[in-house]
Design a protein around this motif. Structure first.
Motif, short mmCIF file in Angstrom:
data_model
loop_
_atom_site.label_atom_id
_atom_site.label_comp_id
_atom_site.label_asym_id
_atom_site.label_seq_id
_atom_site.Cartn_x
_atom_site.Cartn_y
_atom_site.Cartn_z
N LYS A 1 -8.89 -17.01 11.39
CA LYS A 1 -7.44 -16.11 11.97
C LYS A 1 -6.88 -15.19 11.82
O LYS A 1 -6.62 -13.57 12.54
CB LYS A 1 -6.94 -16.84 12.46
CG LYS A 1 -6.67 -18.42 13.09
CD LYS A 1 -5.02 -19.25 13.58
CE LYS A 1 -5.81 -19.88 14.62
NZ LYS A 1 -4.12 -20.64 14.92
N HIS A 2 -7.27 -14.70 10.51
CA HIS A 2 -6.19 -13.79 9.79
C HIS A 2 -6.63 -12.72 8.29
O HIS A 2 -7.13 -13.90 7.37
CB HIS A 2 -4.81 -13.51 9.71
CG HIS A 2 -4.51 -14.26 10.81
ND1 HIS A 2 -3.97 -13.36 11.88
CD2 HIS A 2 -3.69 -15.34 11.19
CE1 HIS A 2 -3.33 -14.11 12.77
NE2 HIS A 2 -3.07 -15.79 12.21
N GLU B 1 -6.12 -20.85 8.19
CA GLU B 1 -5.88 -19.96 8.74
C GLU B 1 -5.67 -19.06 8.29
O GLU B 1 -5.66 -18.03 9.52
CB GLU B 1 -4.46 -20.19 9.70
CG GLU B 1 -3.92 -21.62 10.82
CD GLU B 1 -2.72 -21.82 10.43
OE1 GLU B 1 -2.50 -22.55 11.70
OE2 GLU B 1 -1.78 -21.11 9.83
N GLY C 1 -14.70 -17.04 12.56
CA GLY C 1 -14.08 -17.50 12.74
C GLY C 1 -11.78 -17.50 12.08
O GLY C 1 -11.59 -18.49 12.82
N VAL D 1 -10.21 -22.17 16.56
CA VAL D 1 -10.81 -21.40 17.53
C VAL D 1 -12.46 -21.06 17.42
O VAL D 1 -13.12 -21.97 16.65
CB VAL D 1 -10.39 -19.90 15.99
CG1 VAL D 1 -8.62 -19.97 16.18
CG2 VAL D 1 -11.31 -20.49 14.85
N ARG E 1 -13.32 -12.95 9.61
CA ARG E 1 -13.38 -12.73 11.34
C ARG E 1 -14.31 -13.48 11.98
O ARG E 1 -14.24 -14.01 13.11
CB ARG E 1 -12.63 -11.23 11.77
CG ARG E 1 -11.16 -11.82 10.71
CD ARG E 1 -9.84 -11.46 11.59
NE ARG E 1 -10.37 -11.44 12.90
CZ ARG E 1 -10.31 -12.82 14.14
NH1 ARG E 1 -10.38 -13.93 14.08
NH2 ARG E 1 -10.73 -11.82 15.09
N SER F 1 -7.70 -9.63 12.62
CA SER F 1 -6.83 -10.50 12.92
C SER F 1 -7.21 -11.17 14.57
O SER F 1 -7.51 -9.63 15.46
CB SER F 1 -4.98 -9.98 13.08
OG SER F 1 -4.53 -11.16 13.32
N GLU F 2 -6.76 -12.01 15.35
CA GLU F 2 -7.23 -12.70 16.22
C GLU F 2 -6.55 -11.58 17.56
O GLU F 2 -6.46 -11.24 18.44
CB GLU F 2 -7.01 -13.96 16.52
CG GLU F 2 -6.22 -14.23 16.13
CD GLU F 2 -5.90 -16.09 16.61
OE1 GLU F 2 -6.95 -16.36 16.55
OE2 GLU F 2 -4.39 -16.57 16.51
N ASP G 1 -6.20 -5.93 14.86
CA ASP G 1 -6.03 -5.34 13.54
C ASP G 1 -5.62 -4.44 13.40
O ASP G 1 -5.00 -3.29 14.43
CB ASP G 1 -8.13 -4.11 14.02
CG ASP G 1 -9.08 -5.25 12.98
OD1 ASP G 1 -8.66 -6.55 13.29
OD2 ASP G 1 -10.10 -5.36 13.85
#
Length: 306
Positions: free
Chosen positions: A203-204, A181, A201, A172, A198, A269-270, A273
């Motif tokens: 992810k969650h 992650e 970088g 990412v 976030r 989250s990527e 949200d």
């Protein structure tokens, strides 16, 4: 996989072939199976390609073996603290059967302990980080103070993110050379830290808006990881499962004549949200009046369970 590569060979080497003319040969110790057991990622300590061809995406594993996702759990509870995160940690530990999830518990965690374990998180193939304890008013985390387990200290979001960033999943933008992650910040007022992670970088990030009770935090955790046991890597869906059970618990307490335990959980989250629909941390009187004519099953009338 979708690119047509195959993983072949016997230990200690495997071959990834896209066509007979070009073959990429790798040592098996460069291949790190993630939680779902279906894909692999390539690791090279010198950060160089093992050959003149680098796969553009993870490839299928030939073993088919399932690898448990490792979760690092930090219990930042000082001696004499009124919260009880040890009970939550014990319940999580029992949930990990070693097949889908494995929980490594760190007790009375200092910030130094946290930073040390982040440094070798990639080597241990850590997928998730779970913090339980107190959040500060500034949005940081409260850790046990070094050399004095009866005291605590607050660490700001930036410093916490600095300690974690290199352990974030590598594929990412902004991520480091790691495997993490997702992060669950089971503490009050942790949105600022979730936002910082976030931006770096991750992810969650699961975090809480305002205060959260021990009961609500535990309920979310149990259902979040229960879902991940059944569906590894499905963080967004696991969040929804935990959030649903939190809402059910809060309504149940209201029907029982008890004030709603606080807790508004958020997912940054990527993939987009998921935030609470309303800002209030406790229901107002009009909420109670609205629910007074319902029973817990959702049918109108009849103020309580039969």
């Amino acid at each position: 996989d979708p690119d047509g590569r195959e993983l072949k060979g016997a230990a200690p080497f495997v071959r990834i072939s896209k066509d007979p003319a070009r073959v990429l040969q790798l040592r098996r110790d460069h291949i790190v199976p993630p939680a779902d057991g279906r894909c692999v990622v390539l690791r090279n300590e010198r950060q160089q390609a093992p050959s003149n061809e680098v796969p553009s995406r993870p490839v299928a594993t030939d073993s088919g073996a399932e690898v448990a996702a490792r979760v690092l759990v930090y219990c930042a509870q000082r001696r004499g603290d009124e919260i009880d995160v040890y009970s939550e940690a014990k319940k999580l530990k029992k949930m990990g059967d070693g097949k889908k999830l494995t929980f490594d518990i760190e007790l009375q965690t200092t910030f130094g302990d946290f930073h040390r374990t982040m440094i070798d998180a990639c080597k241990r193939e850590v997928r998730m980080v779970h913090f339980m304890g107190h959040g500060s008013e500034e949005g940081g985390l409260v850790w046990v103070k070094k050399d004095n387990p009866r005291e605590s200290e607050s660490i700001d979001p930036k410093s916490t993110a600095d300690a974690m960033q290199e352990s974030f999943y590598r594929d990412v933008e902004g991520g480091g050379d790691g495997t993490i992650e997702a992060c669950v910040l089971n503490a009050c007022s942790t949105i600022p830290l979730g936002e910082e992670l976030r931006r770096r970088g991750l992810k969650h990030a699961v975090c809480w808006r305002g205060a959260v009770s021990d009961e609500v935090a535990l309920e979310f955790s149990q259902w979040f990881y229960r879902f991940l046991e059944a569906h590894p890597g499905k963080y967004r869906e696991a969040f929804k499962a935990g959030k649903l059970q939190v809402e059910v618990l809060q309504k149940r307490r209201l029907y029982d004549g008890v004030r709603k335990p606080p807790g508004s959980v958020c997912l940054l989250s990527e993939a987009g949200d998921i935030l609470p629909e309303r800002e209030e941390e406790v229901w107002e009187e009009d909420d109670e009046e609205e629910l007074a004519g319902e029973d817990p099953s959702g049918a109108p009338g009849g103020g309580g369970a039969a």
